[in-house]
Design an enzyme around this catalytic site. Structure first.
Site, PDB file in Angstrom:
ATOM      1  N   ASP A  91      -4.486 -18.281   0.330  1.00  0.00           N
ATOM      2  CA  ASP A  91      -5.501 -18.919  -0.521  1.00  0.00           C
ATOM      3  C   ASP A  91      -6.284 -19.955   0.278  1.00  0.00           C
ATOM      4  O   ASP A  91      -7.508 -20.068   0.164  1.00  0.00           O
ATOM      5  CB  ASP A  91      -4.873 -19.518  -1.796  1.00  0.00           C
ATOM      6  CG  ASP A  91      -3.598 -20.310  -1.561  1.00  0.00           C
ATOM      7  OD1 ASP A  91      -3.102 -20.343  -0.412  1.00  0.00           O
ATOM      8  OD2 ASP A  91      -3.094 -20.908  -2.535  1.00  0.00           O
ATOM      9  N   TYR A 119       0.787  -1.234   0.000  1.00  0.00           N
ATOM     10  CA  TYR A 119       0.000   0.000   0.000  1.00  0.00           C
ATOM     11  C   TYR A 119       0.819   1.284   0.000  1.00  0.00           C
ATOM     12  O   TYR A 119       0.250   2.372  -0.009  1.00  0.00           O
ATOM     13  CB  TYR A 119      -0.933   0.014   1.224  1.00  0.00           C
ATOM     14  CG  TYR A 119      -2.260  -0.660   0.958  1.00  0.00           C
ATOM     15  CD1 TYR A 119      -2.352  -2.041   0.794  1.00  0.00           C
ATOM     16  CD2 TYR A 119      -3.418   0.088   0.853  1.00  0.00           C
ATOM     17  CE1 TYR A 119      -3.562  -2.654   0.548  1.00  0.00           C
ATOM     18  CE2 TYR A 119      -4.644  -0.510   0.601  1.00  0.00           C
ATOM     19  CZ  TYR A 119      -4.704  -1.867   0.446  1.00  0.00           C
ATOM     20  OH  TYR A 119      -5.913  -2.468   0.202  1.00  0.00           O
ATOM     21  N   ASP A 134     -13.377  -8.311   3.344  1.00  0.00           N
ATOM     22  CA  ASP A 134     -14.636  -8.198   2.589  1.00  0.00           C
ATOM     23  C   ASP A 134     -15.309  -9.572   2.517  1.00  0.00           C
ATOM     24  O   ASP A 134     -16.541  -9.677   2.630  1.00  0.00           O
ATOM     25  CB  ASP A 134     -14.392  -7.651   1.168  1.00  0.00           C
ATOM     26  CG  ASP A 134     -14.624  -6.133   1.064  1.00  0.00           C
ATOM     27  OD1 ASP A 134     -14.296  -5.424   2.038  1.00  0.00           O
ATOM     28  OD2 ASP A 134     -15.129  -5.662   0.025  1.00  0.00           O
ATOM     29  N   ASP A 160      -7.160  -6.722   3.521  1.00  0.00           N
ATOM     30  CA  ASP A 160      -8.233  -6.003   2.839  1.00  0.00           C
ATOM     31  C   ASP A 160      -9.185  -7.001   2.173  1.00  0.00           C
ATOM     32  O   ASP A 160     -10.406  -6.921   2.323  1.00  0.00           O
ATOM     33  CB  ASP A 160      -7.630  -5.066   1.785  1.00  0.00           C
ATOM     34  CG  ASP A 160      -8.692  -4.321   1.005  1.00  0.00           C
ATOM     35  OD1 ASP A 160      -9.598  -3.757   1.642  1.00  0.00           O
ATOM     36  OD2 ASP A 160      -8.639  -4.317  -0.237  1.00  0.00           O
ATOM     37  N   LYS A 198       1.782 -15.583   1.976  1.00  0.00           N
ATOM     38  CA  LYS A 198       1.936 -16.338   0.730  1.00  0.00           C
ATOM     39  C   LYS A 198       3.425 -16.638   0.541  1.00  0.00           C
ATOM     40  O   LYS A 198       4.020 -16.358  -0.510  1.00  0.00           O
ATOM     41  CB  LYS A 198       1.345 -15.495  -0.422  1.00  0.00           C
ATOM     42  CG  LYS A 198       1.155 -16.230  -1.723  1.00  0.00           C
ATOM     43  CD  LYS A 198       0.136 -17.350  -1.693  1.00  0.00           C
ATOM     44  CE  LYS A 198       0.230 -18.136  -3.000  1.00  0.00           C
ATOM     45  NZ  LYS A 198      -0.424 -19.445  -2.942  1.00  0.00           N
TER      46      LYS A 198
END
Ligand code: NAD
Ligand code: IPM
Ligand code: MN
Length: 348
Positions: free
Chosen positions: A220, A136, A248, A244, A187
């Site tokens: 994942d 970010y 959601d 983020d 990851k």
């Protein structure tokens, strides 16, 4: 006493924040909390009017003169670059060093969960999203822009200090709140440098909290497990971008973006509270935005200000609204933003 800066922002931010303030003023009147509010005209309208996004002197005032910031949302189709959101929201996260993005994924009423056979006992997680670095920071660049040879680089920043403090915050929370476990998600199988750092720091910090079970999932698999077996998950700590995305997903498990609140926190310092959702241009101006995510964010703010019992009261009131179907359209109800708030306040 607590001084609160208020930024309604764009779109439905202007509809849900006034409702959040009604709840806060009600609790203030009842319990004598000594809350004061100052509004800041920041957002797309202001930017389009005079080019201002985030004046440095306002940021300095946030840091020096306020205990908390309440934000609606930022994002407007007339500002496709989203530069004002970058300066105001990401600017606050970075410059006020709000390193914990605390995002509870707590199902308050089983009927609003899209998962078959899962209820509040199964969906009860808290995501610690790293909030000051990762993908970010805007570090990177473009070369030969607009040509066939174009190169675009977006660099992920992972510092030892940044990784350690968010992982530690997750363990501290787990211990203080008597949670079952901490799951770190990254990851590292593909991102060999930055996420190797996450792996090593996670092992070091976990060793300091032998009383708290901890484990790792690649992001994942985390996404899959949140849907397949959410009861496996409790406190989750992850990077800025992964946090983020999975929050959601988490919002959907709770009943949607209209039910997800969040805090951008630097423990002991001014911190910013907001619903997880955005400015929802598709429904803005119709009076049908769900204000409950904002109520839950206001609850988190009250805990930050030293009133955890009032956050619990707000949660109970939201539960009451949900149980009685006193909700907006996207949840199958027929109430307006204001009517939902009236019903909620009558429970407080
Ligand atoms: P969004 O969260 O604004 O909306 C996604 C969907 O959820 C829409 O269909 C919307 O109607 C619905 N929705 C969201 N909040 C709701 C509520 N309270 N009640 C009922 N329905 C609700 O996401 P988007 O459409 O991708 O983004 C719109 C703008 O908001 C973009 O500019 C984006 O960058 C910005 N954004 C800002 C923030 C923030 O300020 N923290 C967060 C997310 C998105
Ligand atoms: C959020 C939003 C922001 C983010 C956007 C508006 C930059 O999606 O707060 O979740 O990605 O952090
Ligand atoms: Mn988001």
């Amino acid at each position: 006493m607590a001084r609160i800066a208020v930024i309604p922002g764009d779109g439905i931010g202007n509809e849900v924040i006034p409702e959040g303030l009604r709840v806060l003023r009600h609790l203030d009147g009842k319990h004598g909390l000594g809350l004061t509010f100052e509004h800041f005209d920041l957002g797309a309208e202001r930017y389009l009017r005079d080019g201002t996004t985030m004046p440095p002197e306002v940021m300095a005032r946030f840091r020096d003169e306020f205990d908390a910031i309440l934000l609606g949302a930022l994002g407007d189709p007339r500002v496709p670059s989203n530069v004002h959101a970058k300066d105001i929201l990401l600017g606050s996260r970075f410059q006020l060093d709000l390193y914990v993005n605390l995002r509870p994924v707590r199902l308050l009423d089983a009927r609003y969960c899209p998962l078959k056979g899962k209820g509040p006992d199964e969906v009860d997680m808290v995501v610690f999203r790293e909030n000051t670095e990762g993908l970010y920071t805007g570090i990177g660049g473009q070369f030969k822009r607009g040509t066939e040879d174009e190169v675009a680089i977006e660099q992920e920043i992972n510092t030892r200090k940044g990784v350690e403090r968010i992982i530690r915050a997750a363990f501290e929370y787990a211990r203080a709140q008597k949670r079952r476990s901490v799951c770190m998600s990254d990851k590292a199988n593909a991102m060999r440098h930055g996420h190797d750092l996450w792996q090593r720091v996670f092992k070091l910090v976990a060793a300091e909290y032998p009383d708290i079970p901890s484990f790792h999932l690649y992001v994942d698999v985390l996404a899959m497990e949140m849907v397949r077996a959410p009861e496996r998950l409790d406190v989750i700590v992850t990077t800025n971008l992964f946090g983020d995305i999975v929050t959601d997903l988490g919002a959907a498990l709770q009943g949607g973006l209209g039910l997800a609140g969040s805090g951008n926190i630097h423990p002991g310092k001014v911190s910013l509270f907001e619903p997880v959702h955005g400015s929802a241009p598709d429904i803005a101006g119709q009076g049908i935005a769900n204000p409950l995510a904002t109520m839950l964010a206001c609850g988190m703010m009250l805990t930050h200000l030293g009133h955890p019992e009032l956050e619990a009261q707000i949660q109970d009131a939201v539960r009451g609204n949900l149980a009685d179907g006193q909700v907006t359209r996207e949840l199958g109800g027929s109430m307006s933003t204001k009517d939902v708030t009236d019903a909620l306040i009558s429970r407080l």
